[in-house]
Write a protein that holds these residues in place. Structure first.
Motif, mmCIF file in Angstrom:
data_model
loop_
_atom_site.group_PDB
_atom_site.id
_atom_site.type_symbol
_atom_site.label_atom_id
_atom_site.label_comp_id
_atom_site.label_asym_id
_atom_site.label_seq_id
_atom_site.Cartn_x
_atom_site.Cartn_y
_atom_site.Cartn_z
ATOM 1 N N THR A 1 -8.678 -2.257 0.979
ATOM 2 C CA THR A 1 -7.726 -2.819 1.940
ATOM 3 C C THR A 1 -6.450 -1.997 1.962
ATOM 4 O O THR A 1 -5.920 -1.664 3.023
ATOM 5 C CB THR A 1 -7.394 -4.278 1.586
ATOM 6 O OG1 THR A 1 -8.596 -5.067 1.644
ATOM 7 C CG2 THR A 1 -6.369 -4.854 2.560
ATOM 8 N N GLY A 2 -5.945 -1.655 0.776
ATOM 9 C CA GLY A 2 -4.736 -0.856 0.692
ATOM 10 C C GLY A 2 -4.900 0.494 1.351
ATOM 11 O O GLY A 2 -3.990 0.968 2.054
ATOM 12 N N MET B 1 1.258 -7.503 0.291
ATOM 13 C CA MET B 1 1.186 -6.540 -0.799
ATOM 14 C C MET B 1 0.671 -5.165 -0.363
ATOM 15 O O MET B 1 1.302 -4.141 -0.681
ATOM 16 C CB MET B 1 0.336 -7.076 -1.948
ATOM 17 C CG MET B 1 0.295 -6.149 -3.165
ATOM 18 S SD MET B 1 1.958 -5.739 -3.784
ATOM 19 C CE MET B 1 2.463 -7.352 -4.402
ATOM 20 N N PRO B 2 -0.479 -5.053 0.358
ATOM 21 C CA PRO B 2 -0.921 -3.704 0.755
ATOM 22 C C PRO B 2 0.065 -3.015 1.697
ATOM 23 O O PRO B 2 0.193 -1.796 1.682
ATOM 24 C CB PRO B 2 -2.272 -3.943 1.426
ATOM 25 C CG PRO B 2 -2.287 -5.387 1.778
ATOM 26 C CD PRO B 2 -1.465 -6.079 0.733
ATOM 27 N N VAL B 3 0.778 -3.786 2.511
ATOM 28 C CA VAL B 3 1.792 -3.203 3.391
ATOM 29 C C VAL B 3 2.950 -2.672 2.558
ATOM 30 O O VAL B 3 3.451 -1.564 2.780
ATOM 31 C CB VAL B 3 2.296 -4.243 4.417
ATOM 32 C CG1 VAL B 3 3.459 -3.673 5.229
ATOM 33 C CG2 VAL B 3 1.166 -4.663 5.338
ATOM 34 N N ARG B 4 3.357 -3.452 1.568
ATOM 35 C CA ARG B 4 4.449 -3.032 0.689
ATOM 36 C C ARG B 4 4.089 -1.741 -0.048
ATOM 37 O O ARG B 4 4.899 -0.812 -0.137
ATOM 38 C CB ARG B 4 4.765 -4.140 -0.310
ATOM 39 C CG ARG B 4 5.923 -3.823 -1.263
ATOM 40 C CD ARG B 4 6.167 -5.004 -2.186
ATOM 41 N NE ARG B 4 6.414 -6.225 -1.431
ATOM 42 C CZ ARG B 4 6.396 -7.442 -1.968
ATOM 43 N NH1 ARG B 4 6.143 -7.592 -3.252
ATOM 44 N NH2 ARG B 4 6.651 -8.503 -1.216
ATOM 45 N N MET B 5 2.861 -1.673 -0.571
ATOM 46 C CA MET B 5 2.419 -0.475 -1.290
ATOM 47 C C MET B 5 2.320 0.720 -0.345
ATOM 48 O O MET B 5 2.652 1.847 -0.717
ATOM 49 C CB MET B 5 1.070 -0.733 -1.964
ATOM 50 C CG MET B 5 1.086 -1.848 -3.000
ATOM 51 S SD MET B 5 2.297 -1.550 -4.326
ATOM 52 C CE MET B 5 1.560 -0.118 -5.112
ATOM 53 N N ALA B 6 1.870 0.468 0.889
ATOM 54 C CA ALA B 6 1.767 1.552 1.869
ATOM 55 C C ALA B 6 3.148 2.087 2.223
ATOM 56 O O ALA B 6 3.338 3.294 2.371
ATOM 57 C CB ALA B 6 1.050 1.062 3.126
#
Length: 235
Positions: free
Chosen positions: A6-7, A43-48
């Motif tokens: 997903t990330g 979370m995946p948006v933040r990591m991206a």
């Protein structure tokens, strides 16, 4: 779908949106609206966001926000050309002053590691971090041994542009045969650069290093927004 997949999907999607102009230069980005738009958690948006900041595609906007960085292809080309001039000067200075045995040993170690990486005539995705690491060490050894602090400082400023630094490597996981040709060619150039430095041939070392940097512009046609393209970064 796993959190890792997903990330990765979110990262590739945001790269594509920036490249296509769907997220315009200067546009401020917020986690919640983008997460809802992409159908994922925050979370995946933040990591991206953090990864895209490292790649130079996003810049900080306020305490916690980000904005799309305004960078044109011409700017990236210009940054690569500047890197070639600066690294070429470093190679010439090192050749003319005479490289120590320790520096030559470091460079030759990088050459041996590269030889082992390419000796099978193919390139695997797992080889990419190994190549990135040796490439960073190779260039750092020449720059540091040149004895010119101004070159190091200028390169540090120049490297903030996306994909202009040797610390970033874009690879196409869907076409590893082409990646073998591209990176093996760069490694062959490494051999020629070391030979010129060891022989004290300053003008030749400078020309080879500039050609080495500019080869990125001619032999790399990777769109970071294309599916299968991965961006690796070293320290």
């Amino acid at each position: 779908m796993s959190s890792e997949r997903t990330g990765q999907r979110v990262l590739v999607t945001l790269r594509r949106m920036i490249s296509a102009g769907e997220l315009a230069a200067g546009e401020r980005l917020a986690e919640i609206p983008l997460a809802e738009r992409l159908g994922v958690s925050r979370m995946p948006v933040r990591m991206a966001f953090r990864e895209l900041e490292q790649e130079g595609l996003l810049v900080r906007a306020g305490a916690r926000g980000f904005a799309v960085r305004a960078v044109s292809p011409e700017q990236i080309i210009g940054a690569v050309e500047v890197r070639g001039v600066l690294e070429g000067l470093a190679a010439r200075l090192l050749a003319e002053r005479g490289a120590s045995e320790a520096v030559l040993d470091t460079l030759k170690t990088c050459l041996k590691e590269g030889d082992a990486l390419f000796e099978n005539g193919c390139f695997a995705e797992a080889d990419a971090p190994l190549y990135l690491d040796l490439n960073i060490r190779f260039h750092a050894a020449i720059i540091q041994a040149s004895g010119n602090l101004a070159i190091q400082e200028a390169l540090s400023r120049n490297d903030h542009l996306p994909f202009a630094s040797v610390k970033a490597l874009a690879i196409d996981r869907n076409n590893l045969a082409a990646e073998y040709k591209r990176l093996n060619y760069a490694h062959i150039q490494h051999h020629a650069i070391v030979e010129a430095i060891a022989a004290g041939q300053g003008a030749r070392a400078e020309a080879l290093m500039r050609e080495h940097a500019n080869a990125v512009l001619r032999y790399t046609e990777l769109d970071p927004a294309r599916e299968g393209v991965a961006i690796l970064r070293g320290s």
